[in-house]
Structures are given as C-alpha cells and as structure tokens.
Design a protein around this motif. Structure first.
Motif, PDB file in Angstrom:
ATOM      1  N   VAL A  72     -38.612   9.462  24.831  1.00  0.00           N
ATOM      2  CA  VAL A  72     -39.046   8.064  24.868  1.00  0.00           C
ATOM      3  C   VAL A  72     -39.047   7.545  23.441  1.00  0.00           C
ATOM      4  CG1 VAL A  72     -40.879   6.480  25.548  1.00  0.00           C
ATOM      5  CG2 VAL A  72     -40.449   8.540  26.890  1.00  0.00           C
ATOM      6  N   GLN A  75     -42.908   3.840  19.943  1.00  0.00           N
ATOM      7  CA  GLN A  75     -43.446   2.524  20.249  1.00  0.00           C
ATOM      8  C   GLN A  75     -44.577   2.195  19.283  1.00  0.00           C
ATOM      9  OE1 GLN A  75     -42.020   0.643  22.764  1.00  0.00           O
ATOM     10  NE2 GLN A  75     -40.580   2.365  22.891  1.00  0.00           N
ATOM     11  N   ASP A  88     -44.382   8.283  19.810  1.00  0.00           N
ATOM     12  CA  ASP A  88     -43.222   8.605  20.631  1.00  0.00           C
ATOM     13  C   ASP A  88     -43.593   9.746  21.571  1.00  0.00           C
ATOM     14  OD1 ASP A  88     -43.494  10.557  18.771  1.00  0.00           O
ATOM     15  OD2 ASP A  88     -41.385  10.637  18.195  1.00  0.00           O
ATOM     16  N   PHE A 110     -32.117   4.837  33.480  1.00  0.00           N
ATOM     17  CA  PHE A 110     -32.538   3.683  32.673  1.00  0.00           C
ATOM     18  C   PHE A 110     -33.881   3.147  33.152  1.00  0.00           C
ATOM     19  CE2 PHE A 110     -32.497  -0.909  31.769  1.00  0.00           C
ATOM     20  CZ  PHE A 110     -32.377  -0.873  30.383  1.00  0.00           C
ATOM     21  N   ALA A 111     -34.087   3.158  34.467  1.00  0.00           N
ATOM     22  CA  ALA A 111     -35.346   2.659  35.015  1.00  0.00           C
ATOM     23  C   ALA A 111     -36.530   3.530  34.577  1.00  0.00           C
ATOM     24  CB  ALA A 111     -35.264   2.597  36.536  1.00  0.00           C
ATOM     25  N   SER A 113     -36.649   5.388  31.899  1.00  0.00           N
ATOM     26  CA  SER A 113     -36.832   5.212  30.454  1.00  0.00           C
ATOM     27  C   SER A 113     -37.632   3.949  30.139  1.00  0.00           C
ATOM     28  CB  SER A 113     -35.463   5.160  29.771  1.00  0.00           C
ATOM     29  OG  SER A 113     -35.621   4.909  28.392  1.00  0.00           O
ATOM     30  N   GLN A 114     -37.287   2.848  30.794  1.00  0.00           N
ATOM     31  CA  GLN A 114     -38.011   1.599  30.545  1.00  0.00           C
ATOM     32  C   GLN A 114     -39.453   1.677  31.041  1.00  0.00           C
ATOM     33  OE1 GLN A 114     -36.835  -1.023  28.784  1.00  0.00           O
ATOM     34  NE2 GLN A 114     -35.055   0.308  28.393  1.00  0.00           N
ATOM     35  N   MET A 115     -39.649   2.305  32.160  1.00  0.00           N
ATOM     36  CA  MET A 115     -41.011   2.466  32.663  1.00  0.00           C
ATOM     37  C   MET A 115     -41.843   3.345  31.730  1.00  0.00           C
ATOM     38  SD  MET A 115     -43.319   1.780  34.798  1.00  0.00           S
ATOM     39  CE  MET A 115     -42.330   0.860  35.976  1.00  0.00           C
ATOM     40  N   GLN A 117     -41.509   3.621  28.464  1.00  0.00           N
ATOM     41  CA  GLN A 117     -41.827   2.865  27.255  1.00  0.00           C
ATOM     42  C   GLN A 117     -42.975   1.891  27.484  1.00  0.00           C
ATOM     43  OE1 GLN A 117     -38.371   1.109  25.375  1.00  0.00           O
ATOM     44  NE2 GLN A 117     -37.063   2.846  25.959  1.00  0.00           N
ATOM     45  N   THR A 118     -42.916   1.160  28.599  1.00  0.00           N
ATOM     46  CA  THR A 118     -43.998   0.209  28.880  1.00  0.00           C
ATOM     47  C   THR A 118     -45.318   0.923  29.154  1.00  0.00           C
ATOM     48  OG1 THR A 118     -43.288   0.194  31.194  1.00  0.00           O
ATOM     49  CG2 THR A 118     -42.413  -1.521  29.750  1.00  0.00           C
ATOM     50  N   SER A 119     -45.261   2.042  29.844  1.00  0.00           N
ATOM     51  CA  SER A 119     -46.495   2.790  30.110  1.00  0.00           C
ATOM     52  C   SER A 119     -47.075   3.366  28.820  1.00  0.00           C
ATOM     53  CB  SER A 119     -46.214   3.920  31.103  1.00  0.00           C
ATOM     54  OG  SER A 119     -45.730   3.416  32.321  1.00  0.00           O
ATOM     55  N   ARG A 121     -46.819   2.010  25.793  1.00  0.00           N
ATOM     56  CA  ARG A 121     -47.494   0.905  25.103  1.00  0.00           C
ATOM     57  C   ARG A 121     -48.847   0.593  25.729  1.00  0.00           C
ATOM     58  NH1 ARG A 121     -44.660  -2.754  21.867  1.00  0.00           N
ATOM     59  NH2 ARG A 121     -42.500  -2.193  21.452  1.00  0.00           N
TER      60      ARG A 121
END
Length: 357
Positions: A72, A75, A88, A110-111, A113-115, A117-119, A121
């Motif tokens: 990840v 962030q 990270d 990709f889904a 990975s994005q989830m 990153q947001t989690s 943060r």
C-alpha cells in the motif's frame, strides 16, 4: 473417386484438428477458469487441467487463486493528537470466488489497492501517535476489517494487513528522544536511590553488629589494609579510629586542676575569702616589694589583730587617731579604702588586710 474421398477425409481431419486446437485450454493448478458463453456467465467454473470451450462462442478467463502480496503506498495523515505522520502498509489477500472476482468488479486488484489506501487514511485519523508506534496489532485488525467488508462481495478474502513504517517529522523525533532520555534518567535515579536505601540499611545492621564486638572493627580495618596493599600503589591510606583521636586529645589537655581544700574563717565563724598559704603580704620597712622572694615577711605585732576584709559591716569600734602606727604600719584612712570587687577572684593583689587595735 477414391482420391476425392481421401481429400475430403484429410480436410475433415484438418478442420477437426484446427477446431481442437482452438477449443483446447489448460487451466493451471492455482487457477480457476470462468467461461462466458455469448457474453453470459456459464454456470460451471472450470477446474485445473485440460478443458474445452466452443471457439468463437465461449471466452475463458483464468483467475489466480494464490495469495497476493500488495504494498500500500505511503499515506500522509494527521493523527487524533494532531501529529503529521506518513504511514505505509502491506496487504495479503486471495480470491475465493472466481466468478464474483470477474463479474462483480472490473479489476479486483485495483479495487483492493484503493480500498486499502482509503482505509489506511481513515485509521490514521482515528488513532493516536502512541497507538501507531506501540499498539499496531490492534490497528492492523481494525484495518483488516475495514478492507474486508466491501471485498467480500468481490469474491476476495483479506488474510492480513500490516503497517510497515511510520515516518515522523524531525522535530517530533527530537522531542521523543528527549522524552525517552528524561524517562531513562528518572528510572536510573530511582534505581540509584533504592540501592542507596538498601545499602544504608545493611550498613546500619553491620554497625550494630560491630558495636557488640569491638574486635570486629579492628578485623575489618585489617581487611581494608590488605585489600589496599594488594594493589600496586605507592601510597597506603590507613583509616584512623575516631576514638583513638579523642583519647589523644584528652591526654594533651592534662589532668584537671586540684580544688583548694582549706578556706580561712573569720572570728565570727563565717568563711572568709581564700588567702594564700603565706597570708597577706606586708610591705617591708625598707621599701622592698611584697613579691620579692628575697624579702622576709614581716610578722605583725602581738597587739595587732589581722582580719580579712569581707562583705560584713565593720564593728563599731573607735578608730585610731591620726599619727603613725608603731612598727612602720601605715596610717588607716576609711576614705581611701578601695571598693571591694566581689566578682574578681580573691588573691594577694585584691585582698588588702587592715589592722585594728
């Protein structure tokens, strides 16, 4: 005719071979095959091994079922106690439903990975700096739950999420270093004070034990001398007992002065002031000093009575008139009698006897 049949047979075999080559598929052990026939999902998911599809009608998509290790990206976030950090992580997941991974989401990697990153943060903003540094296991479990909730519908299972590194500003690093140094200094002082307390108790017990046996102090002194002499030193420090110093100090002062035993008493029975053994000094007729040892003391005449001056009043007796006294005794004048100092010690220089007939 035979030649025509042979040509047709060869053509059929060639077509069958081409069809078999186009329809044959091999699914590996760690993969699953999802077949889309005319754009619709086929009910059966192809297992590992050799499989056949209809060329031009079916489309086979292979899905990897292995555990995927995905880093990840770091962030930047602000913790709950207003500290800017950069965190990270790494996420471990795998596909458990190949059909859902193909149908429900466009690109499940990709889904995820994005989830993640947001989690990450979100978990930074809900946590304190101390939790990020020391209580990471709890944060990892919370981050795993946050990612796994939407990933279940994608046919993806989150195995584990780990926070790798937490980067702090330089000012915060210096502050934490000072805090850690102060805490270690405090613990060192507490340990040192505790050691001093225990040592003082043991020394008090040793002193109490040595007080019952004075020879133990001398033996301890000899042990100290032996321990010091074992080292190659040019100077030997020998402790000296304080009691011996006090004894030498009393010996230098000498014996106390003796107390005078005899005290003269007057005619009325009251104790008179102390006089020297030789009695009051008389001035010689030749004018010699009373302190001169060569001058012989002059004894008073028999008719003259010697009495020491005290604080008692003089008796009412007629004083002799003016004129010289016999045997060179000076004339007595009450006005010239000096006042007696009671606070000064009695002695030949203070006591002045007078005569009375």
């Amino acid at each position: 005719m035979v030649q025509v049949l042979l040509i047709v047979l060869v053509a059929v075999l060639s077509g069958a071979l081409m069809y078999a080559m186009a329809a044959a598929r091999v699914v590996k052990q760690y993969e699953r095959g999802v077949v889309l026939r005319l754009g619709r999902l086929h009910d059966q998911v192809r297992s590992p091994g050799f499989t056949m599809i209809v060329p031009g009608v079916d489309r086979l998509r292979k899905v990897n079922m292995q555990i995927v290790t995905m880093p990840v990206p770091a962030q930047d976030g602000i913790t709950r106690d207003n500290v800017t950090v950069r965190v990270d992580a790494v996420i471990y997941f795998k596909v458990v439903d190949a059909a859902s991974a193909v149908i429900q989401v466009e690109d499940y990697r990709f889904a995820v990975s994005q989830m993640a990153q947001t989690s990450l943060r979100s978990i930074i903003g809900k946590s304190d700096l101390d939790d990020l540094l020391s209580n990471r296991e709890k944060l990892n479990q919370g981050l795993e739950l946050m990612i796994d909730s939407p990933a279940v519908g994608w046919g993806v299972q989150i195995d584990r999420v780990e926070i790798k590194d937490v980067s702090l500003p330089e000012t915060m690093k210096r502050s934490m270093a000072r805090q850690a140094e102060a805490d270690r200094e405090r613990r060192a002082r507490v340990i040192n004070a505790d050691a001093e307390l225990q040592a003082s108790k043991k020394l008090a017990q040793a002193a109490q034990q040595m007080s019952t046996q004075p020879a133990a102090l001398q033996l301890r002194l000899l042990q100290t001398v032996v321990a010091v002499a074992a080292e190659k030193n040019s100077t030997l420090v020998l402790p000296f007992p304080v009691e011996l110093l006090r004894f030498l100090e009393r010996a230098q002062q000498g014996p106390p002065p003796p107390v005078e035993a005899g005290r003269a008493q007057g005619s009325s029975g009251q104790p008179a002031t102390d006089q020297p053994e030789d009695g009051p000094a008389e001035r010689p007729a030749g004018g010699a000093s009373a302190m001169d040892p060569s001058a012989a003391p002059v004894s008073p005449p028999p008719s003259v009575t010697e009495q020491t001056f005290t604080d008692q009043p003089l008796p009412d007796a007629p004083l002799p008139g003016p004129g010289p006294e016999p045997d060179g005794v000076p004339e007595f004048d009450p006005e010239t009698l000096p006042e007696f100092d009671r606070e000064q010690p009695a002695g030949p220089s203070r006591i002045k006897p007078f005569t009375r007939h």
